[in-house]
Design an enzyme around this catalytic site. Sequence first.
Site, PDB file in Angstrom:
ATOM      1  N   THR A   1      55.490  42.257  51.444  1.00 37.78           N
ATOM      2  CA  THR A   1      55.387  43.474  52.270  1.00 37.78           C
ATOM      3  C   THR A   1      56.618  43.678  53.148  1.00 37.78           C
ATOM      4  O   THR A   1      57.104  44.800  53.284  1.00 37.78           O
ATOM      5  CB  THR A   1      54.100  43.426  53.132  1.00 37.78           C
ATOM      6  OG1 THR A   1      52.977  43.514  52.252  1.00 37.78           O
ATOM      7  CG2 THR A   1      54.030  44.576  54.120  1.00 37.78           C
TER       8      THR A   1
ATOM      9  N   ASP B   1      48.208  35.460  46.443  1.00 40.99           N
ATOM     10  CA  ASP B   1      49.655  35.253  46.283  1.00 40.99           C
ATOM     11  C   ASP B   1      49.970  34.636  44.917  1.00 40.99           C
ATOM     12  O   ASP B   1      51.061  34.833  44.386  1.00 40.99           O
ATOM     13  CB  ASP B   1      50.201  34.283  47.341  1.00 40.99           C
ATOM     14  CG  ASP B   1      50.090  34.817  48.755  1.00 40.99           C
ATOM     15  OD1 ASP B   1      50.347  36.007  48.949  1.00 40.99           O
ATOM     16  OD2 ASP B   1      49.741  34.027  49.654  1.00 40.99           O
TER      17      ASP B   1
ATOM     18  N   ASP C   1      46.716  41.226  45.010  1.00 36.27           N
ATOM     19  CA  ASP C   1      47.680  41.401  46.103  1.00 36.27           C
ATOM     20  C   ASP C   1      48.390  42.723  45.821  1.00 36.27           C
ATOM     21  O   ASP C   1      49.227  42.816  44.913  1.00 36.27           O
ATOM     22  CB  ASP C   1      48.673  40.235  46.144  1.00 36.27           C
ATOM     23  CG  ASP C   1      49.443  40.212  47.455  1.00 36.27           C
ATOM     24  OD1 ASP C   1      49.531  41.276  48.097  1.00 36.27           O
ATOM     25  OD2 ASP C   1      49.955  39.139  47.814  1.00 36.27           O
TER      26      ASP C   1
ATOM     27  N   GLU D   1      43.664  41.143  49.179  1.00 35.50           N
ATOM     28  CA  GLU D   1      44.191  40.667  50.459  1.00 35.50           C
ATOM     29  C   GLU D   1      43.739  41.545  51.634  1.00 35.50           C
ATOM     30  O   GLU D   1      43.225  41.038  52.628  1.00 35.50           O
ATOM     31  CB  GLU D   1      45.724  40.616  50.441  1.00 35.50           C
ATOM     32  CG  GLU D   1      46.276  40.175  51.798  1.00 35.50           C
ATOM     33  CD  GLU D   1      47.795  40.148  51.906  1.00 35.50           C
ATOM     34  OE1 GLU D   1      48.487  40.540  50.969  1.00 35.50           O
ATOM     35  OE2 GLU D   1      48.262  39.712  52.971  1.00 35.50           O
TER      36      GLU D   1
ATOM     37  N   ILE E   1      50.591  44.524  47.459  1.00 35.37           N
ATOM     38  CA  ILE E   1      52.053  44.412  47.621  1.00 35.37           C
ATOM     39  C   ILE E   1      52.334  42.974  48.023  1.00 35.37           C
ATOM     40  O   ILE E   1      51.933  42.544  49.096  1.00 35.37           O
ATOM     41  CB  ILE E   1      52.606  45.376  48.698  1.00 35.37           C
ATOM     42  CG1 ILE E   1      52.281  46.844  48.348  1.00 35.37           C
ATOM     43  CG2 ILE E   1      54.127  45.178  48.852  1.00 35.37           C
ATOM     44  CD1 ILE E   1      52.815  47.858  49.364  1.00 35.37           C
ATOM     45  N   ASP E   2      52.978  42.225  47.167  1.00 40.14           N
ATOM     46  CA  ASP E   2      53.414  40.887  47.563  1.00 40.14           C
ATOM     47  C   ASP E   2      54.878  41.005  47.959  1.00 40.14           C
ATOM     48  O   ASP E   2      55.712  41.448  47.162  1.00 40.14           O
ATOM     49  CB  ASP E   2      53.229  39.876  46.439  1.00 40.14           C
ATOM     50  CG  ASP E   2      53.569  38.477  46.933  1.00 40.14           C
ATOM     51  OD1 ASP E   2      52.891  38.007  47.860  1.00 40.14           O
ATOM     52  OD2 ASP E   2      54.539  37.881  46.425  1.00 40.14           O
TER      53      ASP E   2
END
Length: 285
Positions: free
Chosen positions: A99, A224, A94, A73, A96-97
């Site tokens: 954030t 995602d 990703d 990302e 940190i999904d």
Amino acid sequence: IMSNEIDIRNYIEFAKELTLKAGEIFKCGFEGQKIVEAKEHEWDLVTDYDKKIEKVLITGLKTKFPDHEFIGEEDTAAVKKEPVLTDKPTWIIDPIDGTLNFINSFPQTCISIGLTICKELSGGIIYNPLSDEMYTAIKGQGAFLNGKPIRTSCVTELKKALIELEFFSLRFSSKSRDLVLGRLDAIVHASRGIRHIGSAAMALAYVAKGALDSLHMDRLQPWDVAAGVLIVREAGGAVLDTKEEQFNLMKPNTIAAANCTLAMEIKELIINTDLKTMRKRLTRT
Ligand code: 2AM
Ligand code: CA
Ligand code: CA
Ligand code: CA
């Protein structure tokens, strides 16, 4: 490039170890100070930890598998180029999904890593370091939570279903706003309850283990959903595009996920609701 099952196993085993290490960095950031910046919109945030974790993951995987490809990302945001999927083993990351959850110390947030081979989803890892829950799947071999098999829920009636909603289009055009509000109203009334946890990957993991019966999300990006889609499918569920015939990993615009029966019901409800909304818009103008 033909990869066999043993290769995929090795890739995922290595990635799991690396994800656990990245999870230590994640936990430090979750509890400590972080640098928060806005991207294109003031509500679209990134922290130094998003970048740090993505770098650790990509560097680690690249060193071990130099001929693999990477779609991350923050990397994609930095080069401002739309990623393309090739036949090579490709890690879709990703770091940190969720954030915003991470920034607020709201513990529904995770690292999500999907692996495609010949453009097909072949492996997936979703790891929430805060609860130490690791969801994994390899194509054809089932889905697991910390090594134990998981299945999607058996609820097949909408009126008995708990449904996760993540609506991003709400912020954009008046048309998408009308569509989203229509779907929200329809789903609230058709279901037992709704949730909005703020992490698409966590929501897919919860659908895979049956904690959520189903979900509907829109405006998603490949990172995602890459891991979550495979984990849901391997847990016996379905991920459908509510607009297209086929789900497309690189354009996961609007999706419904659940056991196969419930996913179809949600898809139909959304199609019918959208039609009604469009008709209403026409009569208004
Ligand atoms: P992120 O935290 O990796 O950015 C929150 O509702 C969920 O939507 C999270 O999975 C979040 O991912 C994602 N998200 C964040 N910004 C988004 C945007 N502009 N469009 C679509 N999804 C977004
Ligand atoms: Ca983001
Ligand atoms: Ca995300
Ligand atoms: Ca992210």
